[in-house]
Scaffold this motif. Structure first.
Motif, mmCIF file in Angstrom:
data_model
loop_
_atom_site.group_PDB
_atom_site.id
_atom_site.type_symbol
_atom_site.label_atom_id
_atom_site.label_comp_id
_atom_site.label_asym_id
_atom_site.label_seq_id
_atom_site.Cartn_x
_atom_site.Cartn_y
_atom_site.Cartn_z
ATOM 1 N N PRO A 133 0.818 -1.216 0.000
ATOM 2 C CA PRO A 133 0.000 0.000 0.000
ATOM 3 C C PRO A 133 0.855 1.273 0.000
ATOM 4 C CG PRO A 133 -0.780 -1.534 1.680
ATOM 5 C CD PRO A 133 0.524 -2.071 1.160
ATOM 6 N N TYR A 134 0.308 2.309 -0.603
ATOM 7 C CA TYR A 134 1.002 3.587 -0.746
ATOM 8 C C TYR A 134 1.418 4.202 0.584
ATOM 9 C CZ TYR A 134 -3.127 5.974 0.943
ATOM 10 O OH TYR A 134 -4.145 6.400 1.743
ATOM 11 N N PHE A 135 0.683 3.922 1.659
ATOM 12 C CA PHE A 135 0.939 4.566 2.948
ATOM 13 C C PHE A 135 1.936 3.808 3.814
ATOM 14 C CE2 PHE A 135 -2.801 1.875 3.376
ATOM 15 C CZ PHE A 135 -2.414 1.052 4.428
ATOM 16 N N GLU A 136 2.357 2.628 3.399
ATOM 17 C CA GLU A 136 3.257 1.802 4.214
ATOM 18 C C GLU A 136 4.713 2.207 4.004
ATOM 19 O OE1 GLU A 136 3.104 -0.091 6.640
ATOM 20 O OE2 GLU A 136 1.046 -0.790 6.713
ATOM 21 N N LYS A 137 5.097 3.326 4.607
ATOM 22 C CA LYS A 137 6.437 3.868 4.416
ATOM 23 C C LYS A 137 7.529 2.886 4.836
ATOM 24 C CE LYS A 137 4.948 8.622 4.866
ATOM 25 N NZ LYS A 137 4.961 9.816 5.696
ATOM 26 N N ARG A 138 7.292 2.138 5.909
ATOM 27 C CA ARG A 138 8.299 1.151 6.341
ATOM 28 C C ARG A 138 8.503 0.094 5.269
ATOM 29 N NH1 ARG A 138 9.252 -0.144 12.277
ATOM 30 N NH2 ARG A 138 9.648 -2.154 11.342
ATOM 31 N N ASN A 139 7.406 -0.398 4.684
ATOM 32 C CA ASN A 139 7.508 -1.405 3.619
ATOM 33 C C ASN A 139 8.229 -0.832 2.406
ATOM 34 O OD1 ASN A 139 5.982 -3.057 5.246
ATOM 35 N ND2 ASN A 139 4.260 -3.229 3.841
ATOM 36 N N ILE A 140 7.823 0.382 2.014
ATOM 37 C CA ILE A 140 8.420 1.011 0.838
ATOM 38 C C ILE A 140 9.929 1.160 1.046
ATOM 39 C CG2 ILE A 140 8.488 3.124 -0.546
ATOM 40 C CD1 ILE A 140 5.396 3.341 0.155
ATOM 41 N N HIS A 141 10.322 1.664 2.199
ATOM 42 C CA HIS A 141 11.748 1.804 2.533
ATOM 43 C C HIS A 141 12.443 0.443 2.492
ATOM 44 C CE1 HIS A 141 15.432 2.642 4.707
ATOM 45 N NE2 HIS A 141 15.078 1.744 5.601
ATOM 46 N N PHE A 142 11.823 -0.549 3.100
ATOM 47 C CA PHE A 142 12.420 -1.882 3.176
ATOM 48 C C PHE A 142 12.665 -2.460 1.787
ATOM 49 C CE2 PHE A 142 11.697 -6.526 3.348
ATOM 50 C CZ PHE A 142 12.815 -6.884 4.087
ATOM 51 N N TYR A 143 11.631 -2.518 0.961
ATOM 52 C CA TYR A 143 11.776 -3.146 -0.350
ATOM 53 C C TYR A 143 12.674 -2.337 -1.284
ATOM 54 C CZ TYR A 143 8.050 -6.254 1.136
ATOM 55 O OH TYR A 143 7.305 -7.179 1.824
ATOM 56 N N LEU A 144 12.560 -1.029 -1.234
ATOM 57 C CA LEU A 144 13.325 -0.154 -2.128
ATOM 58 C C LEU A 144 14.787 -0.029 -1.694
ATOM 59 C CD1 LEU A 144 12.705 1.689 -4.604
ATOM 60 C CD2 LEU A 144 12.297 3.524 -2.966
ATOM 61 N N ASN A 145 15.002 0.302 -0.443
ATOM 62 C CA ASN A 145 16.346 0.638 0.035
ATOM 63 C C ASN A 145 17.128 -0.529 0.625
ATOM 64 O OD1 ASN A 145 15.915 3.345 -0.677
ATOM 65 N ND2 ASN A 145 14.869 3.711 1.255
ATOM 66 N N LYS A 146 16.450 -1.524 1.124
ATOM 67 C CA LYS A 146 17.136 -2.657 1.764
ATOM 68 C C LYS A 146 17.223 -3.889 0.879
ATOM 69 C CE LYS A 146 17.787 -0.694 5.797
ATOM 70 N NZ LYS A 146 19.122 -0.471 6.336
ATOM 71 N N CYS A 147 16.202 -4.111 0.049
ATOM 72 C CA CYS A 147 16.133 -5.358 -0.718
ATOM 73 C C CYS A 147 16.430 -5.191 -2.203
ATOM 74 C CB CYS A 147 14.756 -6.008 -0.548
ATOM 75 S SG CYS A 147 14.386 -6.446 1.157
#
Length: 177
Positions: free
Chosen positions: A121-135
């Motif tokens: 979801p668009y509002f899940e900043k933790r997920n977005i950060h995780f998948y984009l920046n960590k994975c």
């Protein structure tokens, strides 16, 4: 600092109810920051539908032999593409680097996968950060009321309450040889 050992074990039929509850605990904890939810999320019926889809495999993630999360993956051998349907880390263990270790273990578990895909979801900043920046994923699409692809994978069932699933990012990671 203790080295963390990660393993994946298939979810047995006897563990399925506990697995569903663990998914709901993790997802509900995240959603409570954005919505006044009172029911476990995602609904058990929806999780079971995903688990019963052909080609889907469910795993508990173990960290130092203790259950710490899990994943539901659908692998398409024809196009060598893996879809991360559900991924979670126990809320009490988030922020300790376990998610990245579990992700790396999942990638190794599917060495034949040439690409991975997921949505969040668009509002899940933790997920977005995780998948984009960590994975190492890339955002390849923003799905919303002005852009909704025909792919049935992303269509909502009639009467379904989206809780943010009407606007989400589609991520992709192409595995380099």
């Amino acid at each position: 600092m203790t080295k963390k050992t990660i393993a994946l074990i298939p979810v047995s039929p006897a563990d399925r109810s506990a697995f569903v509850a663990a998914i709901q605990e993790a997802f509900s904890a995240a959603l409570k920051n954005h919505f006044p939810i009172t029911e476990p999320f995602p609904p058990e019926k929806e999780i079971n539908h995903t688990l019963n889809t052909a080609g889907t495999e469910a795993y508990y993630a173990l960290c130092n032999a203790e259950k710490c999360g899990g994943a539901v993956v659908q692998y398409d051998a024809t196009c060598k593409r893996a879809f991360l349907e559900l991924f979670f880390i126990s809320p009490k263990l988030q922020g300790e680097g376990i998610g990245q270790l579990v992700w790396q273990t999942l990638e190794k578990h599917y060495p034949q996968a040439k690409a991975w895909e997921l949505v969040t979801p668009y509002f899940e900043k933790r997920n977005i950060h995780f998948y984009l920046n960590k994975c190492g994923f890339k955002i390849v699409e923003f799905v919303n009321k002005h852009h909704f692809p025909l792919n049935p994978r992303y269509q909502l069932s009639e009467g379904e309450n989206p809780l943010g699933r009407d606007e989400f990012f589609r991520f992709e990671k192409v595995i380099k040889p």
